[in-house]
Design an enzyme around this catalytic site. Structure first.
Site, PDB file in Angstrom:
ATOM      1  N   CYS A 183       0.431   0.280  10.582  1.00 49.71           N
ATOM      2  CA  CYS A 183      -0.016  -0.485   9.353  1.00 49.71           C
ATOM      3  C   CYS A 183       0.959  -1.547   8.695  1.00 49.71           C
ATOM      4  O   CYS A 183       2.142  -0.954   8.065  1.00 49.71           O
ATOM      5  CB  CYS A 183      -0.857  -0.184   8.261  1.00 49.71           C
ATOM      6  SG  CYS A 183      -1.581  -1.324   7.126  1.00 49.71           S
TER       7      CYS A 183
ATOM      8  N   CYS B  57     -15.941  -9.764   5.905  1.00 47.38           N
ATOM      9  CA  CYS B  57     -15.596  -8.287   5.747  1.00 47.38           C
ATOM     10  C   CYS B  57     -14.237  -8.458   4.948  1.00 47.38           C
ATOM     11  O   CYS B  57     -13.466  -9.298   5.506  1.00 47.38           O
ATOM     12  CB  CYS B  57     -14.976  -7.658   7.036  1.00 47.38           C
ATOM     13  SG  CYS B  57     -16.158  -7.525   8.211  1.00 47.38           S
TER      14      CYS B  57
ATOM     15  N   CYS C 122       0.797  -1.173   0.160  1.00 45.81           N
ATOM     16  CA  CYS C 122      -0.002   0.000  -0.046  1.00 45.81           C
ATOM     17  C   CYS C 122       1.113   0.987  -0.010  1.00 45.81           C
ATOM     18  O   CYS C 122       1.735   1.466   0.830  1.00 45.81           O
ATOM     19  CB  CYS C 122      -0.930  -0.066   1.147  1.00 45.81           C
ATOM     20  SG  CYS C 122      -2.111   1.469   1.261  1.00 45.81           S
TER      21      CYS C 122
ATOM     22  N   CYS D 122       0.387   5.079   6.888  1.00 41.27           N
ATOM     23  CA  CYS D 122      -0.368   4.789   8.342  1.00 41.27           C
ATOM     24  C   CYS D 122       0.591   4.000   9.162  1.00 41.27           C
ATOM     25  O   CYS D 122       1.112   2.954   8.982  1.00 41.27           O
ATOM     26  CB  CYS D 122      -1.790   3.880   8.033  1.00 41.27           C
ATOM     27  SG  CYS D 122      -2.606   4.614   6.708  1.00 41.27           S
TER      28      CYS D 122
ATOM     29  N   ARG E 101     -17.441  -3.102  18.037  1.00 43.64           N
ATOM     30  CA  ARG E 101     -16.892  -4.014  17.666  1.00 43.64           C
ATOM     31  C   ARG E 101     -15.410  -4.330  18.486  1.00 43.64           C
ATOM     32  O   ARG E 101     -14.528  -3.357  18.289  1.00 43.64           O
ATOM     33  CB  ARG E 101     -16.785  -4.479  16.411  1.00 43.64           C
ATOM     34  CG  ARG E 101     -17.941  -4.557  15.534  1.00 43.64           C
ATOM     35  CD  ARG E 101     -17.875  -4.811  14.100  1.00 43.64           C
ATOM     36  NE  ARG E 101     -18.936  -4.434  13.345  1.00 43.64           N
ATOM     37  CZ  ARG E 101     -20.024  -5.194  13.118  1.00 43.64           C
ATOM     38  NH1 ARG E 101     -20.106  -6.434  13.602  1.00 43.64           N
ATOM     39  NH2 ARG E 101     -21.135  -4.676  12.558  1.00 43.64           N
TER      40      ARG E 101
ATOM     41  N   CYS F  94     -19.437  -6.820   3.956  1.00 44.02           N
ATOM     42  CA  CYS F  94     -18.478  -5.515   4.239  1.00 44.02           C
ATOM     43  C   CYS F  94     -17.276  -5.500   3.505  1.00 44.02           C
ATOM     44  O   CYS F  94     -16.734  -6.239   3.241  1.00 44.02           O
ATOM     45  CB  CYS F  94     -18.309  -5.455   5.926  1.00 44.02           C
ATOM     46  SG  CYS F  94     -17.522  -3.761   6.461  1.00 44.02           S
TER      47      CYS F  94
ATOM     48  N   CYS G 165     -19.313   1.652   8.730  1.00 39.21           N
ATOM     49  CA  CYS G 165     -18.772   1.285   9.925  1.00 39.21           C
ATOM     50  C   CYS G 165     -17.381   1.990  10.027  1.00 39.21           C
ATOM     51  O   CYS G 165     -16.582   2.016   8.843  1.00 39.21           O
ATOM     52  CB  CYS G 165     -18.328  -0.251   9.350  1.00 39.21           C
ATOM     53  SG  CYS G 165     -17.060  -1.031  10.547  1.00 39.21           S
TER      54      CYS G 165
HETATM   55  N1  SAM Z   1      -6.780   0.296   3.220  1.00 39.11           N
HETATM   56  C1  SAM Z   1      -7.866   0.476   3.515  1.00 39.11           C
HETATM   57  C2  SAM Z   1      -8.074   1.540   4.612  1.00 39.11           C
HETATM   58  O1  SAM Z   1      -7.119   2.083   5.318  1.00 39.11           O
HETATM   59  O2  SAM Z   1      -9.066   2.122   4.790  1.00 39.11           O
HETATM   60  C3  SAM Z   1      -8.525  -0.648   4.270  1.00 39.11           C
HETATM   61  C4  SAM Z   1      -7.805  -1.580   4.979  1.00 39.11           C
HETATM   62  S1  SAM Z   1      -6.974  -1.120   6.722  1.00 39.11           S
HETATM   63  C5  SAM Z   1      -5.994  -2.331   6.969  1.00 39.11           C
HETATM   64  C6  SAM Z   1      -8.440  -1.111   7.538  1.00 39.11           C
HETATM   65  C7  SAM Z   1      -8.208  -0.681   9.163  1.00 39.11           C
HETATM   66  O3  SAM Z   1      -7.401  -1.686   9.892  1.00 39.11           O
HETATM   67  C8  SAM Z   1      -7.533   0.553   9.406  1.00 39.11           C
HETATM   68  O4  SAM Z   1      -8.085   1.580   9.390  1.00 39.11           O
HETATM   69  C9  SAM Z   1      -7.006   0.449  10.880  1.00 39.11           C
HETATM   70  O5  SAM Z   1      -7.863   0.930  11.692  1.00 39.11           O
HETATM   71  C10 SAM Z   1      -7.024  -1.157  11.021  1.00 39.11           C
HETATM   72  N2  SAM Z   1      -5.533  -1.668  11.293  1.00 39.11           N
HETATM   73  C11 SAM Z   1      -4.635  -1.810  10.405  1.00 39.11           C
HETATM   74  N3  SAM Z   1      -3.451  -2.046  11.157  1.00 39.11           N
HETATM   75  C12 SAM Z   1      -3.863  -2.351  12.552  1.00 39.11           C
HETATM   76  C13 SAM Z   1      -3.112  -2.521  13.490  1.00 39.11           C
HETATM   77  N4  SAM Z   1      -1.759  -2.900  13.374  1.00 39.11           N
HETATM   78  N5  SAM Z   1      -3.432  -2.692  14.686  1.00 39.11           N
HETATM   79  C14 SAM Z   1      -4.812  -2.297  14.897  1.00 39.11           C
HETATM   80  N6  SAM Z   1      -5.578  -1.907  13.867  1.00 39.11           N
HETATM   81  C15 SAM Z   1      -5.087  -2.028  12.502  1.00 39.11           C
HETATM   82 FE1  SF4 Z   2      -2.742   1.249   3.231  1.00 46.08          FE
HETATM   83 FE2  SF4 Z   2      -2.788   0.065   5.766  1.00 46.08          FE
HETATM   84 FE3  SF4 Z   2      -3.076   2.823   5.450  1.00 46.08          FE
HETATM   85 FE4  SF4 Z   2      -4.877   0.860   4.858  1.00 46.08          FE
HETATM   86  S1  SF4 Z   2      -4.305   1.336   6.831  1.00 46.08           S
HETATM   87  S2  SF4 Z   2      -4.358   2.782   3.477  1.00 46.08           S
HETATM   88  S3  SF4 Z   2      -3.880  -0.833   3.978  1.00 46.08           S
HETATM   89  S4  SF4 Z   2      -1.300   1.618   4.734  1.00 46.08           S
END
Ligand code: SAM
Ligand code: SF4
Ligand code: DTB
Length: 323
Positions: free
Chosen positions: A61, A98, A54, A58, A262, A130, A190
């Protein structure tokens, strides 16, 4: 009857959050029982349909291409594989499936068309569907709605004030704009966040006040505890104490009385007793299965044993399904 309010301030919520725990949990339970069956917990299953690579940054992530986390970029899974996973999820008692993609935003084309087929297939199994695919245009939201999508997950993650510490490649306003598009399309919203990313308690309350300002409230509010992944800027963070998580959930339950709250990522770091406290605080859904998107999660056997020890029952199919 506690009617949903849209004018909660972070300060008011902080006063609730800081109540003696027994008082806080009593208030959350009272609200919970007005709007939900206190014996039921909705089981949901996640599938990463497009993993890794990606472009976003973030900080939490494992799927960001900017960090070396061991998560490799993969192509979109096939429609058949996704539907096989959905069937297995249904078999294991989940009522919501989901699908997550590590995209900044959806691009029109073959992959999006395949996602629409996945949504149709999941709905045909009688499950709620979802998706969480990043930012959307109005037209993409409309096509997801037409395919029968039940909910779109798009988290605000943290307060507007703390957002810049966590993500620099997009703005809070862009998140809000996608959420607005989802709402207009008729797909349910959500939207939640993550605790344990170095934010203050006031940041957590600010996030809840923002969620409560939505009219209507998001139907679904995931509260994730950070899963600290090596290689990300948030590696090595201590897990959120269970009591802090329970306070966040109880405050969310009071601020968002009708929403499904959740207890999402981070359950492996919680004891059974801490999870029990989160259910007492008003959480009424979990993700089941060995894996979340890329990180581990308690398996079905452990969750079945936990729910049984607590006298909680999985929400049945249909009762939870929205058409
Ligand atoms: N890329 C899309 C986005 O960011 O909206 C969808 C996938 S993203 C992985 C979905 C959510 O997973 C993120 O908004 C975050 O809240 C959660 N998430 C991702 N990594 C995480 C982590 N290490 N611990 C807790 N929540 C996490
Ligand atoms: Fe990409 Fe992870 Fe951020 Fe979603 S949460 S936009 S998968 S870096
Ligand atoms: C949400 O708020 N939590 C889920 C779901 N929405 C998509 C995802 C949690 C992901 C945890 C990190 C991982 O497994 O990659």
């Amino acid at each position: 009857m506690s009617e949903p309010r849209h004018d909660w301030t972070a300060r008011e919520l902080r006063a609730i959050h800081d109540l003696p725990l027994s008082e806080l949990v009593f208030r959350a339970q009272s609200v919970h029982r007005e709007h939900h069956d206190p014996r039921k917990v909705q089981l949901c299953t996640l599938l990463s349909v497009k993993t890794g690579g990606c472009p976003e940054d973030c900080a939490y992530c494992p799927q960001s291409a900017r960090y070396s986390t061991g998560v490799e970029a993969e192509p979109l899974v096939s429609v058949a594989a996704a539907l096989e996973a959905a069937r297995a999820a249904k078999e294991a008692g989940s009522t919501r499936f989901c699908m997550g993609a590590a995209w900044r935003e959806v691009k029109d084309g073959r992959d999006f068309d395949a996602i629409l087929d996945m949504v149709r297939g999941v709905r045909a199994l009688g499950l709620e569907a979802c998706c969480t695919l990043g930012m959307l245009t109005d037209d993409q939201a409309r096509r997801l709605a037409e395919a029968g999508l039940t909910a779109y997950n798009h988290n605000l993650d943290t307060s507007a004030s703390h957002y810049g510490e966590i993500i620099t490649t997009r703005l809070y306003e862009e998140r809000l704009a996608t959420l607005e598009r989802v709402r207009r399309s008729g797909v349910t919203v959500c939207c939640g966040g993550i605790v344990g990313m170095g934010e203050s308690t006031d940041d957590r309350m600010e996030l809840l006040a923002t969620l409560a300002s939505f009219e209507p409230h998001p139907e679904s509010v995931p509260v994730n505890a950070l899963v600290s992944v090596s290689g990300t800027p948030l590696e090595g963070r201590s897990p959120v104490p269970g009591i802090e998580l329970a306070r966040m959930i109880a405050t969310a339950r009071i601020a968002l009385p009708r929403s499904v709250v959740r207890l999402s990522a981070g359950r492996l770091d919680l004891t059974d007793e801490a999870q029990a406290l989160c259910f007492l605080a008003g959480a009424n859904s979990i993700f089941t299965g060995e894996k979340l998107l890329t990180t581990p999660n308690p398996g079905e056997d452990r969750d079945r044993a936990l729910l049984s020890a607590l006298g909680l029952e999985p929400l049945e199919l249909r009762a939870g399904a929205r058409s």
